[in-house]
Design a protein around this motif. Structure first.
Motif, PDB file in Angstrom:
ATOM      1  N   SER A  96      -6.109  19.994  60.106  1.00 44.70           N
ATOM      2  CA  SER A  96      -6.883  20.958  60.906  1.00 44.70           C
ATOM      3  C   SER A  96      -7.714  19.752  61.947  1.00 44.70           C
ATOM      4  CB  SER A  96      -8.299  21.327  60.144  1.00 44.70           C
ATOM      5  OG  SER A  96      -8.817  20.440  59.322  1.00 44.70           O
ATOM      6  N   LEU A  97      -7.500  18.781  61.862  1.00 42.17           N
ATOM      7  CA  LEU A  97      -8.028  17.852  62.865  1.00 42.17           C
ATOM      8  C   LEU A  97      -7.158  17.232  63.935  1.00 42.17           C
ATOM      9  CD1 LEU A  97      -9.944  15.421  60.446  1.00 42.17           C
ATOM     10  CD2 LEU A  97     -10.922  17.458  61.440  1.00 42.17           C
ATOM     11  N   LEU A  98      -5.955  17.993  63.838  1.00 42.43           N
ATOM     12  CA  LEU A  98      -4.946  17.265  64.922  1.00 42.43           C
ATOM     13  C   LEU A  98      -5.212  18.362  66.029  1.00 42.43           C
ATOM     14  CD1 LEU A  98      -1.669  17.373  63.023  1.00 42.43           C
ATOM     15  CD2 LEU A  98      -2.551  15.507  64.168  1.00 42.43           C
ATOM     16  N   ALA A  99      -4.998  17.740  67.248  1.00 39.94           N
ATOM     17  CA  ALA A  99      -5.374  17.933  68.479  1.00 39.94           C
ATOM     18  C   ALA A  99      -4.285  17.844  69.554  1.00 39.94           C
ATOM     19  CB  ALA A  99      -6.650  17.656  69.081  1.00 39.94           C
ATOM     20  N   ALA A 100      -4.137  18.492  70.536  1.00 43.15           N
ATOM     21  CA  ALA A 100      -2.960  18.363  71.501  1.00 43.15           C
ATOM     22  C   ALA A 100      -2.945  16.933  71.866  1.00 43.15           C
ATOM     23  CB  ALA A 100      -3.274  19.114  72.615  1.00 43.15           C
ATOM     24  N   GLU A 101      -4.076  16.292  72.293  1.00 46.60           N
ATOM     25  CA  GLU A 101      -3.934  14.657  72.343  1.00 46.60           C
ATOM     26  C   GLU A 101      -3.332  14.051  71.362  1.00 46.60           C
ATOM     27  OE1 GLU A 101      -4.375  13.487  75.548  1.00 46.60           O
ATOM     28  OE2 GLU A 101      -4.662  15.417  76.206  1.00 46.60           O
ATOM     29  N   ASP A 102      -3.638  14.395  70.188  1.00 45.62           N
ATOM     30  CA  ASP A 102      -2.887  13.391  69.280  1.00 45.62           C
ATOM     31  C   ASP A 102      -1.133  13.567  69.411  1.00 45.62           C
ATOM     32  OD1 ASP A 102      -4.983  12.738  67.627  1.00 45.62           O
ATOM     33  OD2 ASP A 102      -5.405  14.729  66.949  1.00 45.62           O
ATOM     34  N   ILE A 103      -0.848  14.978  69.540  1.00 45.55           N
ATOM     35  CA  ILE A 103       0.479  15.148  69.897  1.00 45.55           C
ATOM     36  C   ILE A 103       0.901  14.477  71.164  1.00 45.55           C
ATOM     37  CG2 ILE A 103       2.317  17.018  69.977  1.00 45.55           C
ATOM     38  CD1 ILE A 103       0.685  16.946  67.146  1.00 45.55           C
ATOM     39  N   ARG A 104       0.300  14.499  72.308  1.00 43.66           N
ATOM     40  CA  ARG A 104       0.678  13.941  73.353  1.00 43.66           C
ATOM     41  C   ARG A 104       0.748  12.323  73.107  1.00 43.66           C
ATOM     42  NH1 ARG A 104       1.033  15.385  78.418  1.00 43.66           N
ATOM     43  NH2 ARG A 104       0.153  17.287  78.086  1.00 43.66           N
ATOM     44  N   LEU A 105       0.044  11.643  72.352  1.00 41.97           N
ATOM     45  CA  LEU A 105       0.003  10.211  72.050  1.00 41.97           C
ATOM     46  C   LEU A 105       1.370   9.965  71.533  1.00 41.97           C
ATOM     47  CD1 LEU A 105      -1.449   7.379  72.243  1.00 41.97           C
ATOM     48  CD2 LEU A 105      -2.443   8.007  70.004  1.00 41.97           C
ATOM     49  N   GLY A 162      -0.370  22.531  56.727  1.00 45.40           N
ATOM     50  CA  GLY A 162      -0.289  21.666  57.610  1.00 45.40           C
ATOM     51  C   GLY A 162      -0.219  22.273  58.871  1.00 45.40           C
ATOM     52  N   ALA A 163      -0.388  21.394  60.223  1.00 38.12           N
ATOM     53  CA  ALA A 163      -0.360  22.124  61.461  1.00 38.12           C
ATOM     54  C   ALA A 163       1.072  22.451  61.900  1.00 38.12           C
ATOM     55  CB  ALA A 163      -0.846  20.953  62.376  1.00 38.12           C
ATOM     56  N   ALA A 164       1.483  23.450  62.454  1.00 39.16           N
ATOM     57  CA  ALA A 164       2.237  24.066  63.321  1.00 39.16           C
ATOM     58  C   ALA A 164       2.263  23.618  64.509  1.00 39.16           C
ATOM     59  CB  ALA A 164       2.557  25.488  62.945  1.00 39.16           C
ATOM     60  N   VAL A 165       3.345  22.890  65.259  1.00 40.25           N
ATOM     61  CA  VAL A 165       3.309  22.408  66.450  1.00 40.25           C
ATOM     62  C   VAL A 165       4.439  22.932  67.244  1.00 40.25           C
ATOM     63  CG1 VAL A 165       3.125  20.281  68.049  1.00 40.25           C
ATOM     64  CG2 VAL A 165       1.929  20.490  65.632  1.00 40.25           C
ATOM     65  N   THR A 166       4.056  23.555  68.329  1.00 37.44           N
ATOM     66  CA  THR A 166       4.917  23.771  69.550  1.00 37.44           C
ATOM     67  C   THR A 166       4.749  22.929  70.701  1.00 37.44           C
ATOM     68  OG1 THR A 166       5.093  25.988  68.431  1.00 37.44           O
ATOM     69  CG2 THR A 166       6.092  25.800  70.751  1.00 37.44           C
ATOM     70  N   VAL A 167       5.949  22.434  71.089  1.00 37.44           N
ATOM     71  CA  VAL A 167       6.050  21.647  72.456  1.00 37.44           C
ATOM     72  C   VAL A 167       7.201  22.364  73.319  1.00 37.44           C
ATOM     73  CG1 VAL A 167       6.395  19.382  73.355  1.00 37.44           C
ATOM     74  CG2 VAL A 167       5.240  19.446  71.132  1.00 37.44           C
ATOM     75  N   HIS A 168       6.808  22.461  74.436  1.00 35.59           N
ATOM     76  CA  HIS A 168       7.571  22.812  75.501  1.00 35.59           C
ATOM     77  C   HIS A 168       7.954  21.677  76.458  1.00 35.59           C
ATOM     78  CE1 HIS A 168       8.259  27.287  74.934  1.00 35.59           C
ATOM     79  NE2 HIS A 168       7.451  27.235  74.205  1.00 35.59           N
ATOM     80  N   LEU A 169       9.356  21.491  76.840  1.00 33.58           N
ATOM     81  CA  LEU A 169       9.390  20.318  77.750  1.00 33.58           C
ATOM     82  C   LEU A 169      10.048  21.030  78.926  1.00 33.58           C
ATOM     83  CD1 LEU A 169      11.180  17.669  75.356  1.00 33.58           C
ATOM     84  CD2 LEU A 169       8.915  17.925  76.127  1.00 33.58           C
TER      85      LEU A 169
END
Length: 270
Positions: free
Chosen positions: A13-22, A53-60
């Protein structure tokens, strides 16, 4: 009366987009030797918290629709691995947009089919071989930057003499640090007495071959830097506003010198 204890929120719940970007900043374009985050290749990041857990979607996105499919797959696959390694991530979806092989690559990533499973007989080399090839080129460019920096600082040093320069002779700073990271990634010697100008096996050049070896290294570095500049421009032309997502490196800075390097071997199914 029963005491009610407040449990800390799960990491998901604490994960943010900036964590993913890092996490994505450790993923390099293999040819340009720069993080995909600095190049502006990350189009969007979505994080949805969940009980497991978090579900993360990344578009490149890439500068053109015809960028090399193996490069495109490598970056997308590395992105999925980098995000999946984060604590609190349960599901990762990475999709490559607007590429002529987007459908094939995205399906392969979704099925965890691996590079060979995705491209079949068209996959001539493994991803590890591809990573080695471009990591060697990145080392060659870093080696040339370090020696050229030394030549500019010491006008009495001739190009023919750089073959005797050792790691201990290089001044401290980001250029030397970047060279050491790339030597470590290739398993090359890191001892202060190790020669700087070496081939991909870590062997120094004979004195009469030193000037030509330095010139070849300079050609490699110029090619990498020129291609990176060209691709940044193409991306800005293709996607309006994408320039805001690009981080130009300061003058004289090493590509990605603020970021870590992924290991050569990353998850790859047969």
């Amino acid at each position: 009366m029963t005491d009610v204890q407040t449990r800390p929120a799960p990491r998901a719940s604490l994960l943010a987009a900036e964590d993913i970007r890092l996490a994505l900043s450790a993923v390099q374009d293999p040819e340009l030797d720069e993080p995909i985050t600095d190049l502006g290749f990350v189009r969007s990041i979505d994080v949805s918290p969940g009980t497991a857990g978090a579900a993360v979607t990344v578009h490149l996105r890439l500068p053109t629709s015809f960028c090399s499919p193996n490069f495109a797959y490598l970056m997308a696959s590395d992105s999925k691995d980098a995000v999946a390694a984060l604590e609190g991530v349960a599901v990762v979806v990475v999709e490559l947009d607007d590429h002529h092989d987007s459908g094939l690559i995205n399906a392969g990533l979704a099925a965890d089919a691996g590079y060979r499973g995705t491209f079949g007989h068209e996959a001539e080399d493994s991803l590890d071989e591809l990573r080695w090839t471009f990591r060697r080129k990145a080392h060659t460019a870093a080696m040339e930057r370090s020696l050229t920096e030394l030549l500019r600082a010491d006008r009495g040093l001739a190009e023919a003499d750089v073959g005797r320069i050792r790691l201990a002779d290089l001044p401290p700073g980001h250029t030397k640090a970047a060279l050491l990271r790339r030597r470590e990634a290739l398993g090359l010697p890191l001892e202060p007495g190790a020669r700087v100008l070496v081939d991909h096996r870590g062997l120094p050049y004979p004195p009469d071959e030193v000037p030509m070896a330095l010139r070849r290294a300079r050609s490699t570095r110029i090619s990498i830097d020129g291609n990176a500049h060209f691709c940044r421009g193409l991306l800005r032309t293709r996607y309006a506003g994408s320039g805001a997502d690009q981080n130009e490196r300061p003058e004289g800075a090493e590509p990605g010198d603020r970021h870590t390097l992924l290991p050569i071997t990353v998850k790859e199914n047969a």
